[in-house]
Design a protein around this motif. Structure first.
Motif, PDB file in Angstrom:
ATOM      1  N   ASP A  59       0.825  -1.203   0.000  1.00 51.71           N
ATOM      2  CA  ASP A  59       0.000   0.000   0.000  1.00 51.71           C
ATOM      3  C   ASP A  59       0.862   1.257   0.000  1.00 51.71           C
ATOM      4  OD1 ASP A  59      -2.218  -1.581   0.017  1.00 51.71           O
ATOM      5  OD2 ASP A  59      -2.939  -0.993   2.006  1.00 51.71           O
ATOM      6  N   ALA A  60       1.959   1.230   0.738  1.00 45.53           N
ATOM      7  CA  ALA A  60       2.852   2.403   0.780  1.00 45.53           C
ATOM      8  C   ALA A  60       3.458   2.663  -0.589  1.00 45.53           C
ATOM      9  CB  ALA A  60       3.952   2.195   1.822  1.00 45.53           C
ATOM     10  N   GLN A  61       3.860   1.606  -1.288  1.00 47.38           N
ATOM     11  CA  GLN A  61       4.430   1.783  -2.630  1.00 47.38           C
ATOM     12  C   GLN A  61       3.367   2.287  -3.602  1.00 47.38           C
ATOM     13  OE1 GLN A  61       5.893  -2.172  -3.214  1.00 47.38           O
ATOM     14  NE2 GLN A  61       7.800  -1.817  -2.069  1.00 47.38           N
ATOM     15  N   LEU A  62       2.151   1.748  -3.504  1.00 51.92           N
ATOM     16  CA  LEU A  62       1.063   2.221  -4.361  1.00 51.92           C
ATOM     17  C   LEU A  62       0.792   3.699  -4.114  1.00 51.92           C
ATOM     18  CD1 LEU A  62      -1.393  -0.790  -4.121  1.00 51.92           C
ATOM     19  CD2 LEU A  62      -0.434   0.111  -6.237  1.00 51.92           C
ATOM     20  N   ARG A  63       0.768   4.091  -2.845  1.00 52.29           N
ATOM     21  CA  ARG A  63       0.539   5.494  -2.523  1.00 52.29           C
ATOM     22  C   ARG A  63       1.582   6.378  -3.180  1.00 52.29           C
ATOM     23  NH1 ARG A  63       3.651   9.786  -1.053  1.00 52.29           N
ATOM     24  NH2 ARG A  63       2.384  11.373  -0.049  1.00 52.29           N
ATOM     25  N   ASP A  64       2.860   6.014  -3.059  1.00 49.17           N
ATOM     26  CA  ASP A  64       3.931   6.848  -3.608  1.00 49.17           C
ATOM     27  C   ASP A  64       3.835   6.943  -5.126  1.00 49.17           C
ATOM     28  OD1 ASP A  64       4.834   7.186  -1.040  1.00 49.17           O
ATOM     29  OD2 ASP A  64       6.524   5.797  -1.216  1.00 49.17           O
ATOM     30  N   GLU A  65       3.534   5.824  -5.793  1.00 50.17           N
ATOM     31  CA  GLU A  65       3.462   5.851  -7.248  1.00 50.17           C
ATOM     32  C   GLU A  65       2.233   6.626  -7.725  1.00 50.17           C
ATOM     33  OE1 GLU A  65       6.001   5.252  -8.595  1.00 50.17           O
ATOM     34  OE2 GLU A  65       7.026   3.687  -7.461  1.00 50.17           O
ATOM     35  N   LEU A  66       1.117   6.512  -7.024  1.00 49.65           N
ATOM     36  CA  LEU A  66      -0.097   7.211  -7.436  1.00 49.65           C
ATOM     37  C   LEU A  66       0.041   8.714  -7.238  1.00 49.65           C
ATOM     38  CD1 LEU A  66      -2.724   4.698  -6.015  1.00 49.65           C
ATOM     39  CD2 LEU A  66      -2.162   5.079  -8.427  1.00 49.65           C
ATOM     40  N   VAL A  67       0.630   9.138  -6.126  1.00 49.87           N
ATOM     41  CA  VAL A  67       0.863  10.572  -5.915  1.00 49.87           C
ATOM     42  C   VAL A  67       1.826  11.105  -6.970  1.00 49.87           C
ATOM     43  CG1 VAL A  67       1.856  12.282  -4.361  1.00 49.87           C
ATOM     44  CG2 VAL A  67       0.311  10.549  -3.468  1.00 49.87           C
ATOM     45  N   THR A  68       2.876  10.344  -7.265  1.00 51.85           N
ATOM     46  CA  THR A  68       3.835  10.760  -8.297  1.00 51.85           C
ATOM     47  C   THR A  68       3.138  10.918  -9.642  1.00 51.85           C
ATOM     48  OG1 THR A  68       5.685   9.688  -7.149  1.00 51.85           O
ATOM     49  CG2 THR A  68       5.946  10.103  -9.517  1.00 51.85           C
ATOM     50  N   LEU A  69       2.251   9.976  -9.986  1.00 48.84           N
ATOM     51  CA  LEU A  69       1.515  10.061 -11.250  1.00 48.84           C
ATOM     52  C   LEU A  69       0.660  11.318 -11.306  1.00 48.84           C
ATOM     53  CD1 LEU A  69       0.205   6.476 -12.079  1.00 48.84           C
ATOM     54  CD2 LEU A  69       1.772   7.867 -13.423  1.00 48.84           C
ATOM     55  N   PHE A  70      -0.018  11.626 -10.210  1.00 46.79           N
ATOM     56  CA  PHE A  70      -0.858  12.817 -10.176  1.00 46.79           C
ATOM     57  C   PHE A  70      -0.034  14.073 -10.413  1.00 46.79           C
ATOM     58  CE2 PHE A  70      -4.518  10.635  -8.186  1.00 46.79           C
ATOM     59  CZ  PHE A  70      -5.518  11.257  -8.902  1.00 46.79           C
ATOM     60  N   LEU A  71       1.075  14.196  -9.699  1.00 51.47           N
ATOM     61  CA  LEU A  71       1.857  15.424  -9.790  1.00 51.47           C
ATOM     62  C   LEU A  71       2.582  15.517 -11.128  1.00 51.47           C
ATOM     63  CD1 LEU A  71       3.309  15.865  -6.205  1.00 51.47           C
ATOM     64  CD2 LEU A  71       1.091  16.509  -7.132  1.00 51.47           C
TER      65      LEU A  71
END
Length: 454
Positions: free
Chosen positions: A249-261
């Motif tokens: 979940d932590a890795q998913l969070r980091d990748e999803l936030v990166t995608l958004f920005l």
């Protein structure tokens, strides 16, 4: 061994004041006066050497992960916001994440998102009226937010309350993050011998917490559901490494936030600059519209049309040359590095500016002119490989570059087919080198509906 020359730094402040007043002008001036490898002091604890020779840029970018690291994990704000995602991670962890994320950006998968891009762009344009005035920056920022939310989470900002919460949280985060990353006050306070709270940092931390809670709730819901929605989150959830493990979940969070920005603001700014430049060059705008009429014949574009929208693609390339959304990137040498005849020590910052290099007269005749016609196959073949790199390069080439190019081209074709966009006060439009390169204060425009559209 020769050492690098550069502008004289002030005690404690270094070159921060000159850089802070006009980052783009400062970079142009010092590279023009001192050449490749100029040394400046804009960080509190280390020097920055600016590289402007394409061969040396290639050496840096191609060797990222070996002789060079990104070094972004040393920055507390980047760790706070982006965590350990593809932009900031290093080494074997980055390689594993890249391998897991790569299938989500396969060409066929990206093409499937084209329909959403056109649908949202058409919906935006249908809501506009002839003679209307608006802030185009805000409009296209909302559009790219809709597109990235749909392609990541398979939810529509217009109809899903959760998506609206995510949208608001991302906008708050972007605003607070951009302010902190470019704050001269913060840079000065970091030089103080004692730690003091930086104005606005609390707002950024609250925005991160809010967005994290929303994203992790969506991830938990999707894990429990177990259905493929055809979006990027589904791809990330299904991705497995060679040993069968997936992303936490932590890795998913980091990748999803990166995608958004990375996938939201950059494309929005590229599109904003595109419409600004078209408004100032009616001959280019007329040629673009002629191609759209000839290829599309009044219908909406599709990904299959991209191969035939040659001039439209040249327009996008030229905009990315003059106004690259990522105007500055950096690397950290792991050992002393000889750049031409200048010894660059390990642990410093090596800075590379697409803004500077994309405007070099030796590579681009009449470099400040907006001339999409220059992008012929012969011209590109003769261009040094790293004289043009709007998406970075080497192993850390932006994973979403094909997504961004398709989005920019399809949105441009959709909107330009319906409206001519005028800028009433072009002299007020100046670049603001924040996290990305945006028009300062946005872009006020007036819309003129094309007679042949309904």
């Amino acid at each position: 061994m020769p050492t690098s020359a550069g502008p004289a730094p002030l005690p404690v402040l270094g070159n921060l004041l000159d850089f802070g007043r006009d980052p783009l002008g400062f970079l142009e001036r010092v590279t023009r006066e001192y050449g490749c490898g100029v040394k400046v002091r804009v960080e509190a604890e280390r020097d920055t050497y600016i590289v402007t020779d394409p061969a040396q840029v290639e050496a840096v970018l191609l060797n990222t992960g070996r002789a060079f690291q990104k070094g972004y994990q040393r920055h507390p704000l980047m760790r706070l916001v982006l965590g350990n995602g593809l932009v900031t991670s290093e080494g074997d962890f980055w390689l594993r994440q890249r391998r897991l994320a790569q299938p989500a950006f396969h060409r066929a998968r990206i093409a499937s998102y084209g329909e959403s891009m056109v649908r949202f762009a058409d919906r935006m344009a249908r809501g506009w009226r002839d003679g209307q005035e608006l802030n185009l920056s805000e409009a296209v920022m909302h559009l790219t937010m809709e597109i990235i939310t749909q392609t990541v989470f398979d939810v529509d900002l217009h109809g899903d309350p959760r998506a609206q919460h995510v949208g608001r949280a991302v906008n708050t985060l972007l605003d607070a993050y951009g302010h902190q990353m470019t704050s001269a006050v913060r840079a000065l306070m970091e030089r103080l011998p004692v730690h003091l709270p930086v104005p606005g940092e609390g707002r950024l931390r609250r925005a991160v917490q809010e967005l994290d809670a929303l994203i992790l709730a969506l991830v938990a819901e999707r894990r429990a559901e177990g259905r493929d929605h055809g979006d990027l989150l589904s791809m990330f959830l299904d991705a497995r490494d060679e040993d069968g493990t997936g992303m936490t979940d932590a890795q998913l969070r980091d990748e999803l936030v990166t995608l958004f920005l990375a996938g939201h603001e950059t494309t929005a700014n590229a599109l904003t600059w595109t419409f600004f430049l078209l408004s100032q060059h009616p001959e280019v705008e007329a040629k673009l519209h002629a191609e759209l009429r000839a290829v599309l014949r009044g219908r909406l574009p599709t990904p299959q049309d991209l191969a035939h929208l040659t001039y439209t693609g040249q327009v996008v390339k030229e905009v990315l040359r003059l106004y690259p959304p990522v105007w500055w990137l950096s690397r950290e040498p792991q050992a002393d590095w000889l750049c031409d005849d200048v010894l660059i020590p390990a642990g410093v910052e090596v800075g590379i500016s697409p803004w500077v290099m994309h405007r070099e007269a030796q590579f681009y005749p009449d470099p400040l002119a907006f001339r999409p016609e220059r992008w012929t196959p012969a011209f590109e073949a003769g261009l040094p490989r790293y004289a043009y790199f709007p998406f970075g390069g080497g192993p850390r080439l932006c994973i979403g570059n094909a997504f961004a190019l398709m989005e920019a081209t399809l949105v441009l074709a959709t909107v330009a087919g319906r409206f001519r966009i005028a800028v009433p006060e072009p002299s007020r439009v100046v670049p603001d080198p924040s996290l990305t390169l945006r028009p300062k204060g946005g872009l006020r425009v007036r819309l003129h509906a094309r007679k042949e559209t309904s």
